[in-house]
Design a protein around this motif. Structure first.
Motif, PDB file in Angstrom:
ATOM      1  N   ASP A   1       5.869  -9.977  69.209  1.00 51.57           N
ATOM      2  CA  ASP A   1       7.157  -9.552  68.633  1.00 51.57           C
ATOM      3  C   ASP A   1       7.368 -10.411  67.396  1.00 51.57           C
ATOM      4  OD1 ASP A   1       9.657  -8.511  68.170  1.00 51.57           O
ATOM      5  OD2 ASP A   1      10.659  -9.843  69.591  1.00 51.57           O
ATOM      6  N   LEU A   2       6.554 -10.147  66.388  1.00 56.17           N
ATOM      7  CA  LEU A   2       6.553 -10.992  65.194  1.00 56.17           C
ATOM      8  C   LEU A   2       7.009 -10.169  63.985  1.00 56.17           C
ATOM      9  CD1 LEU A   2       3.277 -12.986  65.907  1.00 56.17           C
ATOM     10  CD2 LEU A   2       5.637 -13.763  66.171  1.00 56.17           C
ATOM     11  N   ASP A   3       8.227  -9.652  64.115  1.00 57.93           N
ATOM     12  CA  ASP A   3       8.740  -8.768  63.074  1.00 57.93           C
ATOM     13  C   ASP A   3       9.579  -9.508  62.032  1.00 57.93           C
ATOM     14  OD1 ASP A   3      10.840  -9.448  64.675  1.00 57.93           O
ATOM     15  OD2 ASP A   3      11.515  -7.413  65.093  1.00 57.93           O
ATOM     16  N   GLY A   4       9.779 -10.819  62.220  1.00 54.67           N
ATOM     17  CA  GLY A   4      10.670 -11.594  61.342  1.00 54.67           C
ATOM     18  C   GLY A   4      10.533 -11.274  59.858  1.00 54.67           C
ATOM     19  N   PRO A   5       9.315 -11.390  59.292  1.00 57.93           N
ATOM     20  CA  PRO A   5       9.171 -11.177  57.843  1.00 57.93           C
ATOM     21  C   PRO A   5       9.601  -9.777  57.398  1.00 57.93           C
ATOM     22  CG  PRO A   5       7.156 -12.088  58.792  1.00 57.93           C
ATOM     23  CD  PRO A   5       8.056 -11.752  59.947  1.00 57.93           C
ATOM     24  N   PHE A   6       9.544  -8.818  58.317  1.00 57.66           N
ATOM     25  CA  PHE A   6       9.829  -7.428  57.939  1.00 57.66           C
ATOM     26  C   PHE A   6      11.317  -7.116  57.984  1.00 57.66           C
ATOM     27  CE2 PHE A   6       5.695  -7.940  59.906  1.00 57.66           C
ATOM     28  CZ  PHE A   6       4.886  -7.560  58.853  1.00 57.66           C
ATOM     29  N   LEU A   7      12.095  -8.057  58.517  1.00 53.16           N
ATOM     30  CA  LEU A   7      13.545  -7.889  58.604  1.00 53.16           C
ATOM     31  C   LEU A   7      14.250  -8.624  57.458  1.00 53.16           C
ATOM     32  CD1 LEU A   7      13.975  -8.625  62.442  1.00 53.16           C
ATOM     33  CD2 LEU A   7      13.562  -6.411  61.370  1.00 53.16           C
ATOM     34  N   ILE A   8      13.476  -9.319  56.627  1.00 50.68           N
ATOM     35  CA  ILE A   8      14.031 -10.212  55.601  1.00 50.68           C
ATOM     36  C   ILE A   8      13.802  -9.613  54.219  1.00 50.68           C
ATOM     37  CG2 ILE A   8      13.673 -12.483  54.525  1.00 50.68           C
ATOM     38  CD1 ILE A   8      12.655 -13.358  57.364  1.00 50.68           C
ATOM     39  N   LYS A   9      14.831  -9.734  53.339  1.00 52.27           N
ATOM     40  CA  LYS A   9      14.633  -9.161  51.997  1.00 52.27           C
ATOM     41  C   LYS A   9      14.203 -10.204  50.971  1.00 52.27           C
ATOM     42  CE  LYS A   9      19.629  -9.071  51.085  1.00 52.27           C
ATOM     43  NZ  LYS A   9      20.807  -8.221  50.986  1.00 52.27           N
ATOM     44  N   ASN A  10      14.236 -11.492  51.302  1.00 55.66           N
ATOM     45  CA  ASN A  10      13.854 -12.519  50.315  1.00 55.66           C
ATOM     46  C   ASN A  10      12.845 -13.506  50.890  1.00 55.66           C
ATOM     47  OD1 ASN A  10      15.642 -13.668  52.100  1.00 55.66           O
ATOM     48  ND2 ASN A  10      16.644 -14.952  50.566  1.00 55.66           N
ATOM     49  N   ASP A  11      11.867 -12.980  51.640  1.00 51.07           N
ATOM     50  CA  ASP A  11      10.801 -13.849  52.170  1.00 51.07           C
ATOM     51  C   ASP A  11      10.055 -14.477  50.993  1.00 51.07           C
ATOM     52  OD1 ASP A  11       8.580 -14.994  53.428  1.00 51.07           O
ATOM     53  OD2 ASP A  11       8.335 -13.334  54.832  1.00 51.07           O
ATOM     54  N   PRO A  12       9.997 -15.795  50.900  1.00 54.81           N
ATOM     55  CA  PRO A  12       9.306 -16.411  49.760  1.00 54.81           C
ATOM     56  C   PRO A  12       7.779 -16.289  49.841  1.00 54.81           C
ATOM     57  CG  PRO A  12      10.710 -18.005  50.904  1.00 54.81           C
ATOM     58  CD  PRO A  12      10.626 -16.800  51.774  1.00 54.81           C
ATOM     59  N   PHE A  13       7.274 -15.839  50.998  1.00 60.10           N
ATOM     60  CA  PHE A  13       5.821 -15.801  51.186  1.00 60.10           C
ATOM     61  C   PHE A  13       5.349 -14.390  51.548  1.00 60.10           C
ATOM     62  CE2 PHE A  13       7.223 -20.079  52.007  1.00 60.10           C
ATOM     63  CZ  PHE A  13       6.282 -20.856  51.350  1.00 60.10           C
ATOM     64  N   ASP A  14       4.060 -14.192  51.340  1.00 61.10           N
ATOM     65  CA  ASP A  14       3.405 -12.940  51.679  1.00 61.10           C
ATOM     66  C   ASP A  14       2.135 -13.320  52.441  1.00 61.10           C
ATOM     67  OD1 ASP A  14       2.862 -10.150  51.441  1.00 61.10           O
ATOM     68  OD2 ASP A  14       1.391 -10.623  49.887  1.00 61.10           O
ATOM     69  N   GLY A  15       1.776 -12.572  53.482  1.00 59.01           N
ATOM     70  CA  GLY A  15       0.563 -12.957  54.202  1.00 59.01           C
ATOM     71  C   GLY A  15       0.401 -12.258  55.543  1.00 59.01           C
ATOM     72  N   ILE A  16       1.330 -11.349  55.862  1.00 61.42           N
ATOM     73  CA  ILE A  16       1.229 -10.668  57.157  1.00 61.42           C
ATOM     74  C   ILE A  16       1.638  -9.219  56.947  1.00 61.42           C
ATOM     75  CG2 ILE A  16       3.579 -11.397  57.809  1.00 61.42           C
ATOM     76  CD1 ILE A  16       2.593 -11.672  60.704  1.00 61.42           C
ATOM     77  N   GLU A  17       0.908  -8.313  57.543  1.00 54.52           N
ATOM     78  CA  GLU A  17       1.320  -6.908  57.498  1.00 54.52           C
ATOM     79  C   GLU A  17       0.992  -6.239  58.819  1.00 54.52           C
ATOM     80  OE1 GLU A  17      -0.743  -5.518  54.033  1.00 54.52           O
ATOM     81  OE2 GLU A  17      -2.531  -5.034  55.164  1.00 54.52           O
ATOM     82  N   ILE A  18       1.494  -5.011  58.969  1.00 52.71           N
ATOM     83  CA  ILE A  18       1.296  -4.261  60.208  1.00 52.71           C
ATOM     84  C   ILE A  18       0.493  -3.006  59.873  1.00 52.71           C
ATOM     85  CG2 ILE A  18       2.459  -2.980  62.062  1.00 52.71           C
ATOM     86  CD1 ILE A  18       3.038  -5.944  62.270  1.00 52.71           C
ATOM     87  N   ARG A  19      -0.594  -2.831  60.610  1.00 52.16           N
ATOM     88  CA  ARG A  19      -1.351  -1.574  60.442  1.00 52.16           C
ATOM     89  C   ARG A  19      -1.571  -0.942  61.803  1.00 52.16           C
ATOM     90  NH1 ARG A  19      -6.194  -3.579  57.098  1.00 52.16           N
ATOM     91  NH2 ARG A  19      -5.031  -4.772  55.566  1.00 52.16           N
ATOM     92  N   GLN A  20      -1.178   0.317  61.930  1.00 52.37           N
ATOM     93  CA  GLN A  20      -1.290   1.026  63.220  1.00 52.37           C
ATOM     94  C   GLN A  20      -0.619   0.229  64.337  1.00 52.37           C
ATOM     95  OE1 GLN A  20      -2.832   4.038  63.354  1.00 52.37           O
ATOM     96  NE2 GLN A  20      -3.528   3.966  61.257  1.00 52.37           N
ATOM     97  N   GLY A  21       0.484  -0.431  64.007  1.00 52.89           N
ATOM     98  CA  GLY A  21       1.222  -1.168  65.023  1.00 52.89           C
ATOM     99  C   GLY A  21       0.728  -2.583  65.288  1.00 52.89           C
ATOM    100  N   GLN A  22      -0.423  -2.930  64.692  1.00 49.40           N
ATOM    101  CA  GLN A  22      -1.000  -4.254  64.951  1.00 49.40           C
ATOM    102  C   GLN A  22      -0.845  -5.170  63.739  1.00 49.40           C
ATOM    103  OE1 GLN A  22      -5.015  -2.945  65.869  1.00 49.40           O
ATOM    104  NE2 GLN A  22      -4.754  -3.643  67.977  1.00 49.40           N
ATOM    105  N   ILE A  23      -0.721  -6.457  64.001  1.00 48.57           N
ATOM    106  CA  ILE A  23      -0.623  -7.449  62.926  1.00 48.57           C
ATOM    107  C   ILE A  23      -1.961  -7.561  62.202  1.00 48.57           C
ATOM    108  CG2 ILE A  23      -0.394  -9.937  62.496  1.00 48.57           C
ATOM    109  CD1 ILE A  23       1.416  -9.906  65.060  1.00 48.57           C
ATOM    110  N   LYS A  24      -1.889  -7.647  60.885  1.00 46.72           N
ATOM    111  CA  LYS A  24      -3.070  -8.001  60.091  1.00 46.72           C
ATOM    112  C   LYS A  24      -2.677  -9.186  59.225  1.00 46.72           C
ATOM    113  CE  LYS A  24      -5.646  -4.590  61.437  1.00 46.72           C
ATOM    114  NZ  LYS A  24      -6.485  -4.924  62.558  1.00 46.72           N
ATOM    115  N   LEU A  25      -3.482 -10.217  59.215  1.00 49.67           N
ATOM    116  CA  LEU A  25      -3.190 -11.395  58.395  1.00 49.67           C
ATOM    117  C   LEU A  25      -3.966 -11.333  57.091  1.00 49.67           C
ATOM    118  CD1 LEU A  25      -3.238 -14.107  61.187  1.00 49.67           C
ATOM    119  CD2 LEU A  25      -1.254 -13.104  60.043  1.00 49.67           C
ATOM    120  N   LYS A  26      -3.291 -11.776  56.027  1.00 47.02           N
ATOM    121  CA  LYS A  26      -3.914 -11.830  54.695  1.00 47.02           C
ATOM    122  C   LYS A  26      -3.802 -13.272  54.205  1.00 47.02           C
ATOM    123  CE  LYS A  26      -0.798  -9.080  53.033  1.00 47.02           C
ATOM    124  NZ  LYS A  26      -0.017  -8.265  52.087  1.00 47.02           N
TER     125      LYS A  26
END
Ligand code: MG
Length: 340
Positions: A301-326
């Motif tokens: 349940d790691l949705d934090g970055p996706f609920l925020i409009k001013n995240d200073p960092f980028d490095g996590i995304e969701i593909r097909q429901g699963q976390i992908k790290l960049k």
């Protein structure tokens, strides 16, 4: 070893309503530790229902860095392992040290722990208590981001309306998080029976955190898995939860970081408990770090970055429901707090 601190406020895309009240954002302190030209980031996330503040985190981290000013990485890790207070501040330092160590060794944290970094579990997108239109917007946003599974916040007041609205808007799988909002075993079992029929897959923290005797009864009779969140803070809580819950929600802010979270997963498994890796509205730093443990978990349940409009960092995304790290990238520069 050089420590820098960055107080910041994360602003939510949507105000967030749960059983504790409504919030528009979360104060955080980002922690950066530098050593031999490598960097490790950590984050202390400070929702208002927890006792720590930006000031207390800054004080704690400053004092810790002063105490270990002439020591190396090994001593910082050993010194931090003895800390039993200020868990969010501890989590920020622990995370930064793990990220630093990973960077120094050219590995991931999962690699350092020997976790096979192959399959990630599905990650839920949390929908706070919201009306029909707001829920519609949130589901559309989450679906566009790649989420396939939802966690609906219930509070014992308009639960039927929340589920009815959700079912009108989506056929996706869902879990519910009651945040201690139900009152009795009977109410809990009746709700679980109803939610199972509605297609719910998991119920988080139905009763107040100390009602463990009642939860033992719930676990025996429940037709859905029940997970502990507020009832499960630290490693030492797990033994007493084995007969009360089917699983636990582990968060870095509760247990003080990756070091204890990893131990908690092992102990949960040894006690036959399932594992969910959660967050407290952390940015990318907190969630991408916690994500390193998720190949060992049943759910994330790691949705934090996706609920925020001013995240200073980028490095996590969701593909097909699963976390992908960049690769981690800083998008917004934050002025550092001068060390006291
Ligand atoms: Mg919860």
């Amino acid at each position: 070893m050089k420590l820098s601190l960055y107080p910041y406020r994360l602003e939510f895309k949507f105000p967030f309503k749960i059983a504790h009240g409504t919030r528009t954002g979360t104060d955080v302190v980002f922690v950066k530790i530098e050593h031999k030209n490598h960097v490790g980031w950590g984050e202390a996330t400070l929702p208002p229902y927890l006792p720590e503040t930006q000031t207390s985190v800054i004080d704690f981290c400053t004092q810790f860095a002063r105490e270990y000013a002439n020591h190396g990485l090994h001593d910082w890790v050993a010194g931090l392992s003895n800390v039993q207070t200020n868990m969010s501040a501890k989590a920020a330092l622990d995370m930064a040290l793990w990220n630093l160590k990973a960077n120094l060794e050219g590995k991931s944290i999962a690699g350092l722990l020997g976790i096979a970094f192959t399959e990630f579990p599905l990650s839920t997108y949390t929908i706070g208590v919201s009306g029909f239109e707001e829920m519609q917007q949130k589901i559309a946003e989450a679906t566009a981001l790649g989420f396939r599974i939802f966690k609906l916040k219930l509070n014992g007041e308009k639960d039927e309306e929340v589920i009815r609205n959700f079912k009108k808007l989506s056929s996706a799988q869902f879990a519910v998080d009651v945040n201690q909002g139900w009152k009795t075993v009977e109410e809990t079992l009746a709700n679980i029976k109803w939610l199972k029929k509605e297609g719910c897959i998991l119920v988080e923290q139905p009763l107040p955190k100390d009602m463990l005797a009642e939860m033992r009864d719930v676990k025996r009779k429940s037709t859905l898995p029940v997970y502990a969140d507020e009832s499960c803070q630290r490693l030492s809580d797990i033994g007493k939860l084995r007969d009360c819950f089917h699983g636990i929600n582990i968060k870095l802010m509760k247990c003080g970081g990756i070091t204890e979270a990893y131990q908690m997963i092992l102990r949960a498994r040894a006690n036959g408990l399932k594992v969910l890796i959660g967050c407290m509205s952390e940015s990318t730093i907190g969630c991408a770090t916690a994500a390193q443990l998720t190949p060992m978990a049943d759910f994330a349940d790691l949705d934090g970055p996706f609920l925020i409009k001013n995240d200073p960092f980028d490095g996590i995304e969701i593909r097909q429901g699963q976390i992908k790290l960049k690769a981690l990238r800083q998008k917004i520069n934050i002025p550092p707090q001068p060390l006291l």
